[in-house]
Design an enzyme around this catalytic site. Sequence first.
Site, PDB file in Angstrom:
ATOM      1  N   GLY A 163      21.700  55.237   3.797  1.00  0.00           N
ATOM      2  CA  GLY A 163      21.786  53.852   3.368  1.00  0.00           C
ATOM      3  C   GLY A 163      23.074  53.414   2.723  1.00  0.00           C
ATOM      4  N   GLU A 180      20.657  61.682   4.063  1.00  0.00           N
ATOM      5  CA  GLU A 180      20.561  61.309   5.482  1.00  0.00           C
ATOM      6  C   GLU A 180      21.535  60.182   5.832  1.00  0.00           C
ATOM      7  OE1 GLU A 180      16.493  60.021   5.723  1.00  0.00           O
ATOM      8  OE2 GLU A 180      15.670  62.029   5.593  1.00  0.00           O
ATOM      9  N   PRO A 181      22.827  60.389   5.598  1.00  0.00           N
ATOM     10  CA  PRO A 181      23.767  59.303   5.881  1.00  0.00           C
ATOM     11  C   PRO A 181      23.941  59.072   7.380  1.00  0.00           C
ATOM     12  CG  PRO A 181      24.983  61.301   5.388  1.00  0.00           C
ATOM     13  CD  PRO A 181      23.528  61.626   5.169  1.00  0.00           C
ATOM     14  N   GLY A 182      24.032  57.835   7.775  1.00  0.00           N
ATOM     15  CA  GLY A 182      24.301  57.500   9.165  1.00  0.00           C
ATOM     16  C   GLY A 182      25.579  56.665   9.224  1.00  0.00           C
ATOM     17  N   ARG A 203      24.568  44.137  16.845  1.00  0.00           N
ATOM     18  CA  ARG A 203      24.503  43.816  15.421  1.00  0.00           C
ATOM     19  C   ARG A 203      24.773  42.346  15.084  1.00  0.00           C
ATOM     20  NH1 ARG A 203      27.284  45.575  11.871  1.00  0.00           N
ATOM     21  NH2 ARG A 203      25.667  45.838  10.318  1.00  0.00           N
ATOM     22  N   TYR A 222      21.607  40.783  13.287  1.00  0.00           N
ATOM     23  CA  TYR A 222      21.659  40.589  11.834  1.00  0.00           C
ATOM     24  C   TYR A 222      22.673  39.527  11.410  1.00  0.00           C
ATOM     25  CZ  TYR A 222      20.169  45.515  12.361  1.00  0.00           C
ATOM     26  OH  TYR A 222      19.582  46.691  12.746  1.00  0.00           O
ATOM     27  N   CYS A 261      23.280  35.810  29.137  1.00  0.00           N
ATOM     28  CA  CYS A 261      22.697  34.472  29.176  1.00  0.00           C
ATOM     29  C   CYS A 261      21.763  34.242  27.994  1.00  0.00           C
ATOM     30  CB  CYS A 261      21.972  34.268  30.500  1.00  0.00           C
ATOM     31  SG  CYS A 261      23.099  34.528  31.866  1.00  0.00           S
ATOM     32  N   GLU A 262      22.347  34.233  26.815  1.00  0.00           N
ATOM     33  CA  GLU A 262      21.621  33.974  25.568  1.00  0.00           C
ATOM     34  C   GLU A 262      22.598  33.291  24.620  1.00  0.00           C
ATOM     35  OE1 GLU A 262      18.464  35.080  24.538  1.00  0.00           O
ATOM     36  OE2 GLU A 262      17.994  36.423  26.213  1.00  0.00           O
TER      37      GLU A 262
HETATM   38  C1  LIG Z   1      18.185  54.668   9.439  1.00  0.00           C
HETATM   39  C2  LIG Z   1      17.840  55.775   8.550  1.00  0.00           C
HETATM   40  C3  LIG Z   1      18.843  56.515   7.906  1.00  0.00           C
HETATM   41  C4  LIG Z   1      20.310  56.191   8.020  1.00  0.00           C
HETATM   42  O1  LIG Z   1      20.640  54.980   7.417  1.00  0.00           O
HETATM   43  P1  LIG Z   1      22.169  54.555   7.241  1.00  0.00           P
HETATM   44  O2  LIG Z   1      22.093  53.249   6.570  1.00  0.00           O
HETATM   45  O3  LIG Z   1      22.782  54.504   8.571  1.00  0.00           O
HETATM   46  O4  LIG Z   1      22.808  55.597   6.361  1.00  0.00           O
HETATM   47  C5  LIG Z   1      18.459  57.586   7.132  1.00  0.00           C
HETATM   48  N1  LIG Z   1      17.143  57.907   6.980  1.00  0.00           N
HETATM   49  C6  LIG Z   1      16.163  57.212   7.574  1.00  0.00           C
HETATM   50  C7  LIG Z   1      14.760  57.625   7.364  1.00  0.00           C
HETATM   51  C8  LIG Z   1      16.471  56.129   8.364  1.00  0.00           C
HETATM   52  O5  LIG Z   1      15.497  55.431   8.950  1.00  0.00           O
END
Ligand SMILES: *Cc1c(COP(=O)(O)O)cnc(C)c1O
Length: 418
Positions: free
Chosen positions: A239, A273-275, A312, A316, A342-343
Site C-alpha cells: 500500500g 507486500e509492496p506492489g 488507471r 480512478y 470507443c468509450e
Molecule cells: C493489492 C495488494 C497489495 C499491493 O498493494 P500496493 O498498493 O501495490 O503496494 C498487497 N497486498 C494485498 C493483499 C493486496 O490486495
Amino acid sequence: MHHFHYQSGELYCENVPVRRVVEAVGTPCYLYSATTLAHHFQVFDAAFTQFPHIVCFAVKANANLAILRLFGRLGAGADIVSGGELYRAVQAGMDPGKIVYSGVGKRPDEIRAALKAGILLFNMESSQELELINCIAGRMKLKARVALRINPDIDAQTHPYISTGLKKNKFGIDIDRALEDYRRAQELPHLEVVGVACHIGSQITQVSPFVDALERLKELIDRLRALSIRIQYLDLGGGLGIQYDQEAPPPPSEYGQKLIEHLKGLECTLILEPGRVLVGNAGILVTKVLYTKASDAKHFIIVDAGMNDLARPSLYGSYHGLWPVVEGQRDQVKASIVGPICETGDFLAKDRLMPAFAPGELLAVLSAGAYGFSMSSNYNARPRVPEILVQDQDFYVIRKRETYRQLIWGESIPDFLK
Ligand SMILES: *Cc1c(COP(=O)(O)O)cnc(C)c1O
C-alpha cells in the site's frame, strides 16, 4: 528515483534511447528499467534490516515472469491473489516458501494448488474459507499454515476504490469478531494458525494509517498469545504510495523506521507486500500521436494507446506524467490525450496544460510500471502490447506483442452455425 532521463534532447531508459526500442518493437509498448526495479527492491528491503522480515512482492502490480524472476533472485517472496499468480510465481522460480496467498475469493482448486506448492501461508478472509481450507488440507493429509486477514477499520485516506481497510469494504475479518474466528481456527485439526495479517489500501501517502493498523494488530496479537495461539508472522500488507503528480509519499526508509519503532519487543517475522512502490516508477508506456483534433471547445491529442492498455486514468481518474520522447520547443495548449477505444472514458490525460504534441511524435506515459500491463485487456479486439526490460545498454522483449491469431485463440464456431 528512476532511470528515465534526457540525453542530448532524447529520452533514455538507462543507456538505451527509447526511440531505439520503438524502432524494434513499435508502439504502444511498456518499457521497464531493471536497474530501477532492483534499486527499489533493495531500498525497501534495507528499510527493514533491523527486524526479521520477508518482502513479498504483490504480483498483481506487475506479473511478468522476468520481473518476478528479477525480484525472486534478490530474495523477494510473492503475495498472490489467484491460482494464475501462483503459477506465474512458480514458473518464474520464486521460492514457494516465501509465497503468501491473499484474496476474498479463493477457489477450492486454487487452494489445492497452493497447498501442493507448499506456500508459506494463506491469509484467510472469512470463517467459511477457514472451514474449506481445513477440509481440503485434511483430504490432502497436510496442515495449512494460515493467518487471518483482519479488517482493522482504518481510513487509509486514499481513493475509495483502492481503500480496503474500512469496515464497509469487502476485505478481511472484522477486528471485533477476530477472536471468535481465531478460536475456531485453532480448533480445526488441519490448520496451523501462525499469523495476523492486514492490508489497508493502496497508494497511501502517509505513515500514520499503517501505524494505526499496526497498533490494532499488536493488541490483537497480545490477546491471541494470552490464548496460547502462537503468532509467528505479522503481515502488514502493501500500500505504500508513489509520486505520480504532486504527492509526497514517505520514502521506504522512513516507512520502515517508523514501523520498526512500533514493533520493538514483538517477537515475530514481519511480512510486507509492496506492489506499486517497487514497480510503479520503474516503467513507462510509450505511445505515438496519431491525430490532433481541435475545436472551439476542446483540443484532443489522439494516441495509439487506450484504456485497454492503461486503465488507471479511466478507472480512478488517476494522473500520469507525460514526457515527449524527443525534447523540443512547442506551444502550450490545454488538451486531452485520448485513445482509440470507443468509450468517452478512454483518456490518458484530461484538460491538462501540455506541449502541443503533433502527429507522429512519441510520448512516454510515466509511472506506468504498476497496474499498467497487468490490468490491460483486449477490449475493442486490441492485441496486448509488448513489454520490454532494459538493463544498461541492452533491452529484452520480455513479452511479445499479441497477434490477431492469439486474439481468437480458443474460440470456435459451433456446428449449427457451420
Ligand atoms: C493489492 C495488494 C497489495 C499491493 O498493494 P500496493 O498498493 O501495490 O503496494 C498487497 N497486498 C494485498 C493483499 C493486496 O490486495
